[in-house]
Enzyme design. Structure first.
Site, short mmCIF file in Angstrom:
data_model
loop_
_atom_site.label_atom_id
_atom_site.label_comp_id
_atom_site.label_asym_id
_atom_site.label_seq_id
_atom_site.Cartn_x
_atom_site.Cartn_y
_atom_site.Cartn_z
N HIS A 92 14.27 4.45 12.69
CA HIS A 92 13.76 4.66 11.33
C HIS A 92 14.19 6.05 10.87
O HIS A 92 14.11 7.01 11.64
CB HIS A 92 12.22 4.56 11.36
CG HIS A 92 11.60 4.42 10.01
ND1 HIS A 92 11.41 5.49 9.19
CD2 HIS A 92 11.14 3.34 9.34
CE1 HIS A 92 10.85 5.07 8.06
NE2 HIS A 92 10.67 3.77 8.13
N GLU B 296 -2.04 4.95 3.56
CA GLU B 296 -2.00 3.57 3.05
C GLU B 296 -3.37 2.93 2.87
O GLU B 296 -3.60 2.18 1.92
CB GLU B 296 -1.14 2.70 3.99
CG GLU B 296 0.35 3.01 3.96
CD GLU B 296 0.77 4.13 4.90
OE1 GLU B 296 -0.14 4.78 5.49
OE2 GLU B 296 1.97 4.36 5.07
N ARG C 225 3.09 6.76 10.78
CA ARG C 225 2.67 8.17 10.81
C ARG C 225 1.55 8.39 11.82
O ARG C 225 1.54 9.38 12.55
CB ARG C 225 2.21 8.58 9.41
CG ARG C 225 2.24 10.06 9.18
CD ARG C 225 1.91 10.43 7.73
NE ARG C 225 3.04 10.28 6.84
CZ ARG C 225 3.17 9.34 5.90
NH1 ARG C 225 2.23 8.43 5.74
NH2 ARG C 225 4.21 9.28 5.12
N HIS D 106 7.46 3.67 13.94
CA HIS D 106 7.65 4.70 12.90
C HIS D 106 6.36 5.16 12.23
O HIS D 106 6.36 6.13 11.51
CB HIS D 106 8.61 4.21 11.81
CG HIS D 106 7.96 3.25 10.85
ND1 HIS D 106 7.68 1.96 11.20
CD2 HIS D 106 7.50 3.40 9.59
CE1 HIS D 106 7.11 1.35 10.18
NE2 HIS D 106 6.98 2.20 9.19
N GLU E 47 -0.49 -9.07 -1.40
CA GLU E 47 -0.94 -8.58 -0.07
C GLU E 47 -2.18 -7.70 -0.25
O GLU E 47 -2.28 -6.60 0.30
CB GLU E 47 0.18 -7.82 0.65
CG GLU E 47 -0.07 -7.68 2.15
CD GLU E 47 1.03 -6.87 2.86
OE1 GLU E 47 1.92 -7.50 3.46
OE2 GLU E 47 0.97 -5.63 2.82
N ASP F 60 0.81 -1.22 0.00
CA ASP F 60 0.00 0.00 0.00
C ASP F 60 0.84 1.27 0.00
O ASP F 60 0.47 2.28 0.59
CB ASP F 60 -0.90 -0.01 1.24
CG ASP F 60 -0.13 -0.36 2.50
OD1 ASP F 60 1.10 -0.16 2.52
OD2 ASP F 60 -0.75 -0.83 3.48
N1 UDP Z 1 13.30 -4.30 9.25
C1 UDP Z 1 14.62 -4.46 8.86
N2 UDP Z 1 15.60 -3.91 9.63
C2 UDP Z 1 15.35 -3.19 10.75
C3 UDP Z 1 13.99 -3.00 11.13
C4 UDP Z 1 13.00 -3.56 10.35
O1 UDP Z 1 14.91 -5.11 7.85
O2 UDP Z 1 16.30 -2.72 11.40
C5 UDP Z 1 12.24 -4.92 8.42
C6 UDP Z 1 11.11 -5.58 9.18
O3 UDP Z 1 11.43 -6.86 9.57
C7 UDP Z 1 9.97 -5.56 8.17
C8 UDP Z 1 10.26 -4.33 7.37
O4 UDP Z 1 11.58 -3.91 7.67
O5 UDP Z 1 9.97 -6.67 7.32
C9 UDP Z 1 9.28 -3.29 7.77
O6 UDP Z 1 9.48 -2.14 7.10
P1 UDP Z 1 8.78 -0.81 7.61
O7 UDP Z 1 8.79 -0.83 9.11
O8 UDP Z 1 9.47 0.28 6.88
O9 UDP Z 1 7.32 -0.89 7.03
P2 UDP Z 1 5.96 -1.59 7.48
O10 UDP Z 1 6.21 -3.02 7.77
O11 UDP Z 1 5.40 -0.86 8.66
O12 UDP Z 1 5.12 -1.42 6.26
#
Ligand code: UDP
Length: 367
Positions: free
Chosen positions: A237, A133, A208, A206, A119, A97
């Site tokens: 982040h 999103e 928003r 992180h 997804e 998203d």
């Molecule tokens: N992640 C990573 N390294 C880190 C922290 C998180 O690779 O130090 C991974 C986490 O396991 C997940 C992804 O980043 O698969 C999540 O990305 P983000 O938090 O940016 O987005 P969201 O999952 O909230 O869409």
């Protein structure tokens, strides 16, 4: 006669979740595969596509410093349309998203190219949570010929909305990615040896919609880190709002603020935790597979199975609730299920199968 599939990604979670699908697309004899990286998350982009042996053929580098989301989106629409015209794919694949996903789907729609959405069907039905999103993923469903849903709940959302495309429950390829990484084993470089007699908490915050509540959530993490038997790690982040607030509020904090880890190392690092506190979508899917207790620091989640099926607890952003629940978990007073409500690690295979066999029956979940 084969088909040409262009997979578009640009952020960390998209690359992680699409990597096993791209590997399978590249291996399929009847598919010509083309990977396109928009560069939305230049600084967070993990080398996961390289690790899976499928580096993108096209890198657009569309992110520039200080660019607003609207500016980024309009550039994406224009540039992706041009790429699709030049490359003439039969299918454009998007994931999740993000701005990259919705702009790629929109550009594909304009160029008359079929969209496959990985997804698909995650919903809160609240446009502000998560913003933008929730609206992006609903928009993608209006463009998609294939909706690859990670769970039955997600597929039911799409059925209820009477979206025009086909709906198939495939599972989420994040399970495939994680299984592959665990098969590869621990990389030679290990991170942060475990302190004796300490409980390890790892937290990521992180989103928003959590920004107004950062003082509460970060206050809770700081309070936990002050416990003599707790060590708390927080990969920071790079979102400027998070960076600024963290540095302001945690001036004197014992929280270990660390750089985000590259995905493979991160998975192994998560395995060393006694508790994970997070608002990330991906982490909600990964922690239960690794068998690590999970607190979701959000008011609601578009991944309800994690909560309703006992893989994690939703704690919101109240400081005291987060602290007392975390302590209860460290004391062993709460039990969590291990595994995944998002499939068996064969999502990538199913996705590629349905792309190659668009008329294959799907057990009552096709439109
Ligand atoms: N992640 C990573 N390294 C880190 C922290 C998180 O690779 O130090 C991974 C986490 O396991 C997940 C992804 O980043 O698969 C999540 O990305 P983000 O938090 O940016 O987005 P969201 O999952 O909230 O869409």
């Amino acid at each position: 006669m084969g088909i040409k599939v262009a997979a578009v990604f640009g952020t960390r979670p998209e690359a992680i979740k699409l990597a096993p699908v791209c590997r399978m697309l590249a291996d399929a004899t009847d598919i010509v595969y083309c990977g396109i990286d928009t560069g939305q998350h230049q600084h967070l982009m993990p080398p996961i596509m390289d690790r899976f042996g499928v580096p993108p053929a096209i890198s657009l580098n569309l992110m520039t410093p200080g660019q607003t989301l609207i500016e980024l989106e309009s550039r994406m629409l224009k540039e992706l349309s041009a790429v699709f015209r030049r490359e003439s794919p039969d299918v454009v694949m998007v994931q999740g998203d993000t701005a990259t996903a919705v702009m790629a789907a929109w550009a594909a729609f304009h160029e008359g190219v079929a969209v496959a959405h990985v997804e698909a069907g995650l919903r809160t039905y609240r446009p502000q949570s998560p913003f933008p999103e929730e609206t992006f993923r609903r928009a993608i469903a209006t463009f998609s010929r294939w909706n690859f849903a990670p769970s039955v709940t997600a597929a039911q959302n799409l059925l209820r909305e009477a979206v025009p495309g086909k709906i198939v429950v495939t599972g989420n390829p994040v399970v495939d990615a994680l299984a592959q990484i665990l098969r590869w084993g621990l990389p030679s470089k290990t991170y942060f040896p475990i302190k004796e007699k300490a409980f390890r908490i790892i937290a990521t915050i992180h989103r928003r919609e959590n920004h107004p509540y950062l003082p509460d959530i970060l206050g809770a993490l700081d309070a936990l880190a002050r416990h003599p038997y707790v060590e708390l790690f927080f990969p920071l982040h790079p979102n400027p709002a998070i960076v600024q607030t963290v540095h302001r509020l945690w001036n004197e904090s014992p929280v270990h603020i660390i750089e985000p880890l590259e995905y493979e190392a991160w998975i192994h690092f998560m395995q060393t935790a006694d508790l994970i506190i997070s608002d990330s979508g991906g982490v909600q899917e990964e922690a239960p597979i690794l068998g690590v207790p999970l607190l979701v620091a959000r008011e609601e989640t578009e991944r309800p199975e994690v909560i309703t099926e006992g893989y994690g607890l939703l704690v919101g952003h109240d400081r005291d609730t987060i602290v007392t629940t975390a302590i209860k978990i460290l004391r062993g007073q709460v039990r969590f299920k291990q595994g995944s409500p998002y499939g068996d690690g064969k999502a990538a295979r199913r996705i590629v199968y349905y792309l190659l066999h668009p008329n294959a029956p799907v057990d009552g979940l096709s439109m």
